[in-house]
Design an enzyme around this catalytic site. Structure first.
Site, PDB file in Angstrom:
ATOM      1  N   ASP A 204      -1.416  -2.470  -9.257  1.00 14.64           N
ATOM      2  CA  ASP A 204      -1.222  -1.231 -10.009  1.00 14.64           C
ATOM      3  C   ASP A 204       0.242  -1.139 -10.433  1.00 14.64           C
ATOM      4  O   ASP A 204       0.936  -0.160 -10.173  1.00 14.64           O
ATOM      5  CB  ASP A 204      -1.602  -0.027  -9.145  1.00 14.64           C
ATOM      6  N   ASP A 221       4.311   1.322  -3.261  1.00  8.70           N
ATOM      7  CA  ASP A 221       2.894   1.689  -3.323  1.00  8.70           C
ATOM      8  C   ASP A 221       1.987   0.501  -3.617  1.00  8.70           C
ATOM      9  O   ASP A 221       1.461   0.337  -4.731  1.00  8.70           O
ATOM     10  CB  ASP A 221       2.658   2.785  -4.352  1.00  8.70           C
TER      11      ASP A 221
END
Length: 330
Positions: A204, A221
């Site tokens: 992502d 993340d």
């Protein structure tokens, strides 16, 4: 699978967040700030006589313990090679995934920075350079538990959910027909790419998950880390619609990337195919989370007649992009 809003995850109170952090030996000063996160719940928690910590509480039933720990292990591998990634903290026993009552959480040091300037050739080169190092480690071994980015789970499963439960009846026939055409084009793109290599990837890698600090991109993340072609972490760095500009951006990224890893140009066939899968998956993600009270509140525009009409228009535009010549390395 949807989550039940009566689960404790949606009743996570500030006192519980602080108690969870203190269960790992820290003393909070009582300050707590909810950060912008929807998939999980993330908080900045003040610590007495120290820098604040970031506490990430995992969404129930999304990842198994094995999948979370595999993500953590990937981060530790990269951090040990002095790569600029923000890895979770470990306690004295070497643990990084903690339990407090019904909650699973991880702790991180607070790390500031700004988003990279994706129009800046120097930033693009540096991003490619760092991702080459990340992928060099990602190619060492495969994930055992984490998912694989494939057409079935990101494409067909997403379409099935939307067509069955969400798309308005007046648009369902158009949606089903268009997505069938799209997925045929996606499958054709994967076929043209051939037997590309899948590696452990961030998954992502958009600008919001990169913090630019001290002339270095810091990657955060890894919650969506998965097995994917290398291009999955590269194509989201390309911005705009002008083909010549996209070509220049691509060349900067790949020039930096090839300093450490060898990019397979066959993967360029996958850029628009992966973009298409992301579009389909994003709508399905919102749909799967619609029973979480935070989602109707923060995404009030979703699941309206207007949203689905615009979504169909975007998918038609993507269908045209899938039929355009692929980008090339100049």
């Amino acid at each position: 699978m949807t989550d039940n809003p009566s689960q404790p995850f949606y009743q996570l109170m500030p006192d519980t967040v602080i108690d969870a952090v203190e269960s790992q030996g820290y003393l909070s000063d009582g300050r707590i700030l909810a950060l912008n996160s929807y998939e999980n719940r993330v908080y900045q928690v003040g610590i007495e006589e120290s820098q604040p910590l970031i506490a990430k509480f995992y969404r129930p039933r999304r990842w198994s313990d094995e999948q979370i720990l595999e993500e953590h292990a990937f981060c530790f591998e990269m951090a040990e090679q002095e790569l600029p990634v923000v890895a979770p903290l470990r306690n004295e026993a070497g643990e990084s995934l903690f339990n407090f009552g019904d909650y699973r959480f991880a702790l991180y040091r607070r790390h500031g920075g700004r988003a990279p300037e994706l129009s800046d050739p120097d930033h693009l080169y540096q991003l490619g350079h760092t991702l080459g190092r990340i992928h060099l480690i990602g190619a060492v071994r495969d994930f055992k538990y984490r998912p694989r980015l494939d057409i079935q789970s990101y494409g067909h499963d997403s379409v099935e959910l939307i067509a069955r439960d969400f798309i308005p009846a007046s648009l369902r026939e158009a949606y089903v027909s268009l997505t069938a055409d799209l997925l045929r084009e996606v499958e054709a793109a994967f076929k043209r790419a051939g037997n590309v290599r899948y590696i452990r990837a961030h998954g992502d890698c958009h600008g919001g998950n990169i913090l630019w600090r001290d002339d270095t991109p810091n990657f955060v993340d890894f919650d969506d880390a998965c097995m994917a072609p290398a291009i999955q972490d590269l194509w989201m760095l390309l911005t705009g619609d002008d083909r010549n500009e996209l070509q220049l951006q691509l060349c900067e990224v790949i020039e930096g990337y090839n300093e450490f890893a060898e990019f397979d140009p066959r993967e360029l066939h996958l850029v628009e195919a992966l973009r298409c899968l992301r579009m389909l998956h994003y709508s399905a993600w919102l749909a799967r989370r619609w029973e979480d009270p935070a989602f109707p509140h923060n995404f009030s525009w979703f699941n309206t007649e207007r949203y689905w009409g615009e979504h169909l228009l975007q998918l038609r535009e993507q269908f045209a992009k899938l039929r355009e010549p692929v980008l090339e390395l100049l």
